[in-house]
Design a protein around this motif. Structure first.
Motif: not given
Ligand code: PMP
Length: 440
Positions: A28, A150, A153, A155, A378
């Motif tokens: 990411g 990020r 990981q 959201q 994001a």
């Protein structure tokens, strides 16, 4: 020595021979599309309204130098040694005093010292979040926090805000629908004072409402407050943590009220969380920088730090006023911007059809730089926004910067009028791997 090909990276012909070895969580992490331009934006002829660097030129450097000299000669044996994983007790006591300025009552035992509040964000995220968990944040939010989330990981779901901060009903609705989807929402990340990037401050009423929604929905709140004491108008509004101790994890920092190079920040957390954070800190650093803690304690004990904050406030106020004046003078009609009452940033909304990211190369050619709004979302939103910071350049340069920016915006609008809306968006910028820009 001849290594078998499979374990000899130098024989691999790919650009990055370790590409198959990196952890999932690094996938990411992407290179910012604006990095290439920022190496140009740092040239002296460019007025950079992009960087978020605190302006520390007013610190009494000669006197500080003498105090650091004494610190090393007289207490260097302790100051240059390993220390406590939680942070030095004397530092935590000082922090209790600093937080009292914003109405927070705390015990030194509930504080963990970190390498800036950036590391506090990292420790909190790694302590609470598994891959796929949800963190809520303002729309837009601090780019460095988005990067940390990020990296784990997480959201990121961004919640609408207006000129009084997060909209409580939007927060409530997000919680209801995320829960209905079976998502694990770990916390709300919020910057209530002079938010980065918008400059917006949550009103007292909003703070109460947000805490009420948090209590209603069982939501933990992470309050990031590096700018709180840099108020340019009224006294600071009480921190969320001062209204609710058990549901709020508070992040503080000396980066803006003293100097960022020492890298000293802190977390104030409910007792159990503090235990976990200390373990995480020990795993990450053994102990946060001991010398920096001695240096900051020396500063707090031997200098009038409250008077120094007043000096900073005056300096930032002049710059903020210069920016607001310059914007009023030079922005085309239908451009709007926030009116920060502290901190470093103004958030600009461009007239319809203009794209701040597509426009950036032309702005840099016109010798002015800003951060495109997309950096703070994001999900790619924010193309009609830009963050301008007034913390660093002189007031004259700030006004000149807004003049240059005004010219770019006027000519972009003319292009749009001639060739149709969206023309500017076609001149999209390519990325490269130049040094990381300071868009903090
Ligand atoms: N939070 C916010 C909102 C920030 O703007 C910054 C730095 N610009 C940080 C955290 C990190 O600051 P530091 O690590 O220097 O304390």
């Amino acid at each position: 020595m001849n290594l078998p090909e499979s374990i000899n990276p130098r024989r691999d012909t790919r650009l990055d021979s370790y590409v198959d070895s990196y952890a999932q969580r690094t996938h990411g992490l992407t290179v910012s599309a604006v990095r290439a331009l920022f190496s140009v934006a740092n040239r002296p002829e460019v007025v950079s309204l992009a960087g978020g660097m605190p302006n520390i030129t007013d610190l009494p450097r000669a006197a500080l130098g003498a105090a650091m000299d004494r610190l090393i000669t007289e207490r260097g044996i302790q100051a240059m040694q390993y220390g406590s994983g939680q942070g030095e007790p004397f530092m935590r006591e000082h922090i209790v005093e600093v937080m009292a300025e914003e109405g927070i009552q705390a015990h030194p035992d509930d504080i963990v010292i970190t390498c800036g509040s950036q590391q506090a964000l990292d420790l909190v995220t790694r302590t609470f979040c598994d891959p796929g968990d949800v963190v809520l944040a303002e729309a837009p939010s601090y780019v460095g926090a988005i990067g940390t989330f990020r990296a784990y990981q997480v959201q990121i779901v961004q919640i609408a805000m207006d000129d009084q901060g997060i909209v409580p009903q939007a927060l409530r609705e997000a919680m209801i629908s995320l829960r209905a989807l079976g998502k694990r929402v770990k916390f709300l990340y919020t910057i209530p004072n002079f938010q980065n990037p918008t400059g917006v401050t949550q009103t007292l009423e909003r703070r109460r409402e947000i805490l009420a929604v948090a209590a209603e929905t069982g939501l933990l709140v992470v309050e990031d407050n590096p700018y709180g004491l840099l108020t340019l108008e009224e006294a600071p509004i009480p921190a969320l943590r001062s209204m609710e101790a058990e549901r709020v994890i508070y992040l503080g920092s000396f980066s803006k009220t003293f100097a960022p190079g020492f890298r000293v920040g802190w977390v104030l957390a409910p007792h159990g969380v503090r235990e976990k954070l200390t373990l995480a800190q020990e795993a990450a650093t053994l102990s946060p920088p001991v010398f920096s803690q001695f240096a900051i304690a020396t500063y707090l004990e031997q200098f009038d730090w409250r008077a120094q904050i007043d000096v900073f406030r005056e300096m930032y106020r002049t710059r903020r006023d210069a920016m607001l004046h310059g914007l009023a003078e030079h922005m085309p009609a239908e451009t709007t911007w926030t009116n920060p009452r502290g901190g470093f940033f103004v958030w600009v909304t461009l007239p319809e059809g203009l794209d701040s990211q597509a426009m950036l190369p032309r702005a840099v050619t016109a010798r002015v730089a800003y951060v495109p709004g997309t950096a703070f979302f994001a999900d790619g939103l924010g193309s009609r926004n830009m963050r301008l910071s007034y913390c660093f350049p002189t007031p004259e340069r700030i006004i000149e910067g807004t003049r240059r920016l005004g010219e770019v915006l006027h000519s972009e609008r003319e292009l749009n009028e001639t060739f149709g809306i969206g023309t500017t968006a076609m001149r999209y910028l390519d990325s490269s791997s130049s040094p990381a820009p300071d868009i903090s």
